[in-house]
Design an enzyme around this catalytic site. Structure first.
Site, PDB file in Angstrom:
ATOM      1  N   HIS A 241     -21.781 -17.653  67.902  1.00  0.00           N
ATOM      2  CA  HIS A 241     -20.435 -17.152  67.658  1.00  0.00           C
ATOM      3  C   HIS A 241     -19.618 -17.001  69.048  1.00  0.00           C
ATOM      4  O   HIS A 241     -20.496 -16.489  69.885  1.00  0.00           O
ATOM      5  CB  HIS A 241     -21.012 -15.821  67.023  1.00  0.00           C
TER       6      HIS A 241
ATOM      7  N   LYS B  99     -17.762 -23.698  77.339  1.00  0.00           N
ATOM      8  CA  LYS B  99     -18.604 -23.965  78.275  1.00  0.00           C
ATOM      9  C   LYS B  99     -19.965 -23.162  78.475  1.00  0.00           C
ATOM     10  O   LYS B  99     -21.006 -24.053  78.553  1.00  0.00           O
ATOM     11  CB  LYS B  99     -17.741 -23.925  79.732  1.00  0.00           C
TER      12      LYS B  99
ATOM     13  N   SER C 101     -18.505 -29.918  69.159  1.00  0.00           N
ATOM     14  CA  SER C 101     -18.846 -29.904  70.565  1.00  0.00           C
ATOM     15  C   SER C 101     -20.230 -29.497  70.695  1.00  0.00           C
ATOM     16  O   SER C 101     -20.950 -29.552  71.621  1.00  0.00           O
ATOM     17  CB  SER C 101     -17.777 -29.193  71.374  1.00  0.00           C
TER      18      SER C 101
ATOM     19  N   GLU D 271     -21.069 -21.648  75.714  1.00  0.00           N
ATOM     20  CA  GLU D 271     -22.020 -22.215  74.239  1.00  0.00           C
ATOM     21  C   GLU D 271     -22.593 -23.374  74.521  1.00  0.00           C
ATOM     22  O   GLU D 271     -23.748 -23.278  74.203  1.00  0.00           O
ATOM     23  CB  GLU D 271     -21.043 -22.530  73.304  1.00  0.00           C
TER      24      GLU D 271
ATOM     25  N   GLY E 254     -25.551 -11.050  56.393  1.00  0.00           N
ATOM     26  CA  GLY E 254     -24.300 -10.465  56.850  1.00  0.00           C
ATOM     27  C   GLY E 254     -23.576 -11.794  57.460  1.00  0.00           C
ATOM     28  O   GLY E 254     -23.979 -12.721  57.826  1.00  0.00           O
TER      29      GLY E 254
END
Ligand code: GRF
Length: 203
Positions: free
Chosen positions: A109, A172, A13, A174, A143
């Site tokens: 993330h 939404k 998405s 993101e 990392g």
């Protein structure tokens, strides 16, 4: 125009949000290629529908992470990709890969880092009882979700939330935030100063 490559493993998405926002006339950045490591992933279908080139590189067909990452890097270099966006890419990238694209690999993330890195960021947030959740776009370092933070967006955690409802609220954000960050990078409005990122303009 900044040439963008997206690396994704799943639903895609965010890939679609990036393509929808960026692959427009006169855009400062454009998604030129999708690289996917999972045969049959939904993101491959999304790329086909959007008319974006998709390259399937199955990591299980490669003897080592280094060789796999080298194949990914070569596919990106062949297409003169200048910015690499990880979007639900379920693999750690190797230090050698990062050295090929210094300061040019970013990730999204589904948590307000540095809280809840790694897998299941949304579930971790729900289980911890936080009242505010969200998403983070950051530069990728060696990392897991530890690189310098570029931008974040917050959403409330509501009493009736389960993982699906909270994830949908976060996604939404993101889909708005990730293209905004790519545009800012394309305009040269993002500078990395050590561990900190300076934004020349609000996102
Ligand atoms: C997103 O929630 C992103 O934050 C995380 O993986 C998820 C990918 O979703 N890294 P999608 O494949 O873009 O729908």
């Amino acid at each position: 125009m900044m040439r963008v490559g997206v690396l994704a493993s799943g639903s895609g998405s965010n890939f679609s949000a990036l393509v929808g926002a960026l692959n427009q006339p006169a855009s400062a950045a454009r998604v030129e290629v999708l690289i996917c490591n999972v045969p049959g992933a939904k993101v491959l279908q999304r790329a086909a529908e959007a008319g974006v080139e998709a390259v399937l590189l199955d990591h299980r067909s490669m003897p080592s992470r280094e060789q796999y990452d080298e194949a990914v890097a070569q596919a990106l270099i062949d297409r003169r990709i200048e910015l690499v966006c990880l979007a639900g890419y379920m693999r750690l990238v190797s230090p050698a890969f990062l050295r090929r694209f210094p300061g040019k690999v970013i990730n999204i993330h589904p948590a307000l880092l540095p809280a809840f890195p790694g897998l299941h960021g949304v579930r971790q947030a729900l289980e911890s009882g936080v009242r505010v959740a969200g998403c983070t776009v950051h530069f990728v370092d060696e990392g897991t979700d530890t690189g310098p933070i570029i931008a974040q967006a917050a959403v409330p955690v509501l009493p009736a939330d389960d993982e699906a409802s909270l994830a949908a609220r976060i996604q939404k954000e993101e889909h708005r935030l990730y293209p905004a960050v790519v545009r800012a990078l394309a305009r040269g409005a993002v500078t990395l100063e050590g561990r900190k990122v300076r934004l020349e303009e609000p996102l």
